[in-house]
Design an enzyme around this catalytic site. Structure first.
Site, PDB file in Angstrom:
ATOM      1  N   TRP A  85       0.835  -1.207   0.000  1.00 46.34           N
ATOM      2  CA  TRP A  85       0.000   0.000   0.000  1.00 46.34           C
ATOM      3  C   TRP A  85       0.869   1.256   0.000  1.00 46.34           C
ATOM      4  CZ3 TRP A  85      -1.091   3.482   4.310  1.00 46.34           C
ATOM      5  CH2 TRP A  85      -2.108   4.406   4.034  1.00 46.34           C
ATOM      6  N   HIS A  86       1.953   1.239   0.751  1.00 52.67           N
ATOM      7  CA  HIS A  86       2.846   2.400   0.816  1.00 52.67           C
ATOM      8  C   HIS A  86       3.633   2.583  -0.483  1.00 52.67           C
ATOM      9  CE1 HIS A  86       2.134   2.268   5.195  1.00 52.67           C
ATOM     10  NE2 HIS A  86       2.515   3.527   5.181  1.00 52.67           N
ATOM     11  N   GLY A  87       3.971   1.489  -1.146  1.00 51.92           N
ATOM     12  CA  GLY A  87       4.759   1.560  -2.381  1.00 51.92           C
ATOM     13  C   GLY A  87       5.699   0.371  -2.471  1.00 51.92           C
TER      14      GLY A  87
END
Length: 464
Positions: A358-360
């Site tokens: 989700w963050h990358g």
């Protein structure tokens, strides 16, 4: 504001013009949210929420931002209309797939480090809101006795209208940095039902609570502006840093991590102030007090002292990025646990992996969240030892040990989250001999070998 004035203001506070534009729009969410209180009808409030969010996004990030938001929003709504029985799982993978594509295309982490700004961060928040609303609509098909408490509370029995759905996703710019909240709560607030329904007590004024959150944000921003030149994250690959002693390098990691957290404290405190002043932040009355006091916990995303003085890594999801942690628990962790079975390390690791993606897709994010899973698992073992001992003095020693363990591993692990690249992450970890990786592994292995006895309190209850 002219370009020259923006350049002057940006240089004064040490940020780029894109970041300054974002900050001004982000601060504008407070008056925009306040004005929501005065919109007269339900449909008008939904329309205002959607329109104000879209306008703020356009001013902050440009036209492409709303296009990127629209894609997963339409995919999610379409899945609810066309395939209710499987819309949750379909939307989960479609929304995450689109988000990952944007992460790869924009490489936002590198841009943010260089002073750039794009809409990927806001898309992250919107993706979670879309997924939760769609899953809750799918849960509306299930029997109540088959649902967990959170599922029963948040499930949607009927399809939200497009206006309701868009208002929820973009509400007054709350998608900029969160918090993530439930569709059902948003609908009740907008319709003035539930705890927002007019009553004899009336609706409490939000101004003192909003002012407290705003002052907290100002203090944290002041700390960040003061500390960031003293503890830049670029220092980790500086030859001078490598010449320092072990304890100095470890202390620098703590201060760099604390400095980075101040930025998040600022952002989440502003978001909290905006949600509170809109009235949505109200979470009920504390009946234990006389007279009852209003509670404003719905928008709280961080407990600063709770994190900085945490005595267990297990507590961290309860005090840091609280609303996203709650989302991960309800929509990932709990749904991975089979009915009648106990959770294992596998569910924790998968949940942390989802959080990392989700963050990358940067190596630093992935390493950080794997580290987090190890950190929490190790902290649980230390807690089990605390519960198993009957010696008060030894128990206090273990509490202190868990505090030091959490402080060490958290700030060591957080460096990967800040620097992002594999080389910088491994260089910083290696500079302190991978202590924050080795210690949790040793604690977990020791926990497997020793297998602490059942808590003293549990045994005493059985004897009774």
């Amino acid at each position: 504001m002219s370009l020259a004035e923006m350049e002057s203001m940006a240089s004064m506070i040490g940020v780029s013009i894109p970041v300054l534009r974002f900050l001004l729009c982000f601060l504008a969410t407070i008056p925009v949210s306040f004005l929501h209180r005065f919109v007269p009808c339900v449909s008008g409030r939904h329309f205002y929420a959607a329109l104000s969010g879209a306008v703020l996004s356009y001013v902050s990030f440009g036209f492409s931002s709303n296009f990127h938001f629209l894609v997963p929003m339409i995919l999610g709504y379409g899945s609810m209309v066309l395939c209710r029985a499987y819309c949750g799982i379909i939307t989960f993978f479609l929304a995450f797939g689109y988000l990952i594509g944007c992460h790869v295309y924009y490489m936002s982490g590198d841009a943010w480090k260089k002073g750039g700004m794009d809409a990927t961060g806001a898309l992250m928040v919107i993706s979670l809101k879309i997924i939760s609303s769609v899953i809750n609509y799918q849960d509306g098909l299930l029997k109540e006795e088959d649902l967990r408490e959170a599922q029963t509370k948040n499930r949607l029995l009927k399809l939200p209208s497009l206006l309701e759905y868009f208002g929820y996703c973009l509400c007054c710019g709350s998608h900029f940095a969160g918090p993530v909240y439930e569709m059902k709560d948003y609908l009740e607030w907008t319709e003035r039902n539930g705890i927002w329904k007019p009553s004899e007590k009336g609706q409490p004024p939000p101004f003192c609570a909003a002012l407290r959150a705003f002052l907290q944000a100002a203090m944290c921003m002041g700390l960040y502006i003061y500390l960031v030149p003293l503890f830049p994250i670029t220092k980790f690959v500086d030859p001078v840093y490598q010449e320092w002693g072990f304890w100095t390098r470890l202390g620098y990691q703590y201060m760099a991590s604390f400095t980075a957290r101040c930025k998040y404290y600022f952002i989440w405190s502003i978001s909290e102030a905006a949600i509170i002043i809109s009235g949505f932040g109200f979470s009920g009355w504390a009946d234990m007090t006389n007279p009852p006091k209003p509670q404003w916990n719905r928008a709280v995303n961080v407990d600063i002292l709770g994190l900085e003085l945490s005595t267990s890594a297990v507590q961290i999801p309860l005090v840091w990025n609280i609303q996203v942690s709650t989302w991960l628990r309800h929509y990932v962790y709990e749904r991975l646990i089979q009915k009648g079975r106990k959770p294992t390390f596998a569910q924790l690791l998968i949940t942390q992996a989802v959080s990392a993606v989700w963050h990358g897709l940067y190596p630093g994010y992935i390493i950080f969240f794997v580290q987090s899973a190890l950190m929490i698992a190790g902290s649980r073992d230390i807690y089990r030892w605390q519960q198993a001992t009957s010696s008060g003095q030894f128990q206090k020693m273990l509490v202190f040990m868990n505090f030091v363990y959490t402080l060490l591993v958290l700030n060591y692990s957080a460096v990967g989250f800040m620097v992002l690249s594999l080389h910088e992450t491994l260089t910083s970890y290696g500079s302190v001999y991978y202590i924050g990786t080795i210690v949790p592994i040793l604690v977990i292995l020791l926990g497997k070998v020793t297998q602490p006895a059942k808590p003293v309190r549990s045994r005493a209850k059985k004897e009774e």
